[in-house]
Scaffold this motif. Structure first.
Motif, PDB file in Angstrom:
ATOM      1  N   UNK A  20       2.947  -4.115  -7.139  1.00  0.00           N
ATOM      2  CA  UNK A  20       1.871  -5.056  -7.432  1.00  0.00           C
ATOM      3  C   UNK A  20       2.193  -5.748  -8.755  1.00  0.00           C
ATOM      4  N   UNK A  21       1.887  -7.022  -8.830  1.00  0.00           N
ATOM      5  CA  UNK A  21       2.167  -7.780 -10.039  1.00  0.00           C
ATOM      6  C   UNK A  21       1.198  -7.377 -11.150  1.00  0.00           C
ATOM      7  N   UNK A  22       1.739  -6.889 -12.244  1.00  0.00           N
ATOM      8  CA  UNK A  22       0.964  -6.581 -13.440  1.00  0.00           C
ATOM      9  C   UNK A  22      -0.218  -5.644 -13.208  1.00  0.00           C
TER      10      UNK A  22
ATOM     11  N   UNK B 155       0.838  -1.206   0.000  1.00  0.00           N
ATOM     12  CA  UNK B 155       0.000   0.000   0.000  1.00  0.00           C
ATOM     13  C   UNK B 155       0.870   1.252   0.000  1.00  0.00           C
ATOM     14  N   UNK B 156       1.979   1.208   0.743  1.00  0.00           N
ATOM     15  CA  UNK B 156       2.875   2.363   0.843  1.00  0.00           C
ATOM     16  C   UNK B 156       3.764   2.515  -0.389  1.00  0.00           C
ATOM     17  N   UNK B 157       3.722   1.567  -1.322  1.00  0.00           N
ATOM     18  CA  UNK B 157       4.509   1.659  -2.545  1.00  0.00           C
ATOM     19  C   UNK B 157       5.911   1.122  -2.408  1.00  0.00           C
ATOM     20  N   UNK B 158       6.205   0.429  -1.319  1.00  0.00           N
ATOM     21  CA  UNK B 158       7.534  -0.150  -1.113  1.00  0.00           C
ATOM     22  C   UNK B 158       7.698  -1.459  -1.879  1.00  0.00           C
ATOM     23  N   UNK B 159       6.578  -2.097  -2.229  1.00  0.00           N
ATOM     24  CA  UNK B 159       6.574  -3.292  -3.067  1.00  0.00           C
ATOM     25  C   UNK B 159       5.750  -2.963  -4.294  1.00  0.00           C
TER      26      UNK B 159
ATOM     27  N   UNK C 127      -2.259   2.488  -7.980  1.00  0.00           N
ATOM     28  CA  UNK C 127      -3.579   3.080  -7.684  1.00  0.00           C
ATOM     29  C   UNK C 127      -4.736   2.131  -8.008  1.00  0.00           C
ATOM     30  N   UNK C 128      -4.605   1.368  -9.097  1.00  0.00           N
ATOM     31  CA  UNK C 128      -5.643   0.401  -9.450  1.00  0.00           C
ATOM     32  C   UNK C 128      -5.691  -0.724  -8.420  1.00  0.00           C
ATOM     33  N   UNK C 129      -4.515  -1.196  -8.008  1.00  0.00           N
ATOM     34  CA  UNK C 129      -4.435  -2.244  -6.987  1.00  0.00           C
ATOM     35  C   UNK C 129      -5.117  -1.790  -5.701  1.00  0.00           C
TER      36      UNK C 129
ATOM     37  N   UNK D 277      -7.233 -10.202  -0.890  1.00  0.00           N
ATOM     38  CA  UNK D 277      -5.853  -9.721  -0.859  1.00  0.00           C
ATOM     39  C   UNK D 277      -4.996 -10.680  -0.039  1.00  0.00           C
ATOM     40  N   UNK D 278      -3.984 -11.265  -0.666  1.00  0.00           N
ATOM     41  CA  UNK D 278      -3.131 -12.220   0.053  1.00  0.00           C
ATOM     42  C   UNK D 278      -2.346 -11.520   1.162  1.00  0.00           C
ATOM     43  N   UNK D 279      -1.965 -10.260   0.958  1.00  0.00           N
ATOM     44  CA  UNK D 279      -1.236  -9.507   1.988  1.00  0.00           C
ATOM     45  C   UNK D 279      -2.123  -9.319   3.221  1.00  0.00           C
TER      46      UNK D 279
END
Length: 59
Positions: free
Chosen positions: A22-24, A16-20, A28-30, A45-47
């Motif tokens: 999102x796959x494909x 969420x913080x942008x440190x990882x 913002x969409x994620x 959400x697996x996280x």
């Protein structure tokens, strides 16, 4: 259902913080699909599921 509510793990979630990344999917969409969708999105959400399990183990 909590639609429109941000995930309560958002402050600590690296994705969420942008440190990882999102796959494909752009971040913002994620966030709209999972993080800001209420329980329906959070459960997909697996996280969120990982963090919920960790929280339950710590109690």
């Amino acid at each position: 259902m909590n639609l429109g509510y941000r995930c309560h793990f958002a402050k600590t979630c690296p994705l969420y913080k942008g440190e990882e990344k999102a796959k494909d999917m752009p971040l913002p969409l994620f966030r709209n699909v999972f993080c800001n969708r209420g329980m329906k999105g959070w459960k997909n959400c697996s996280r969120f599921n990982e963090l919920t399990e960790q929280e339950n183990q710590n109690q």
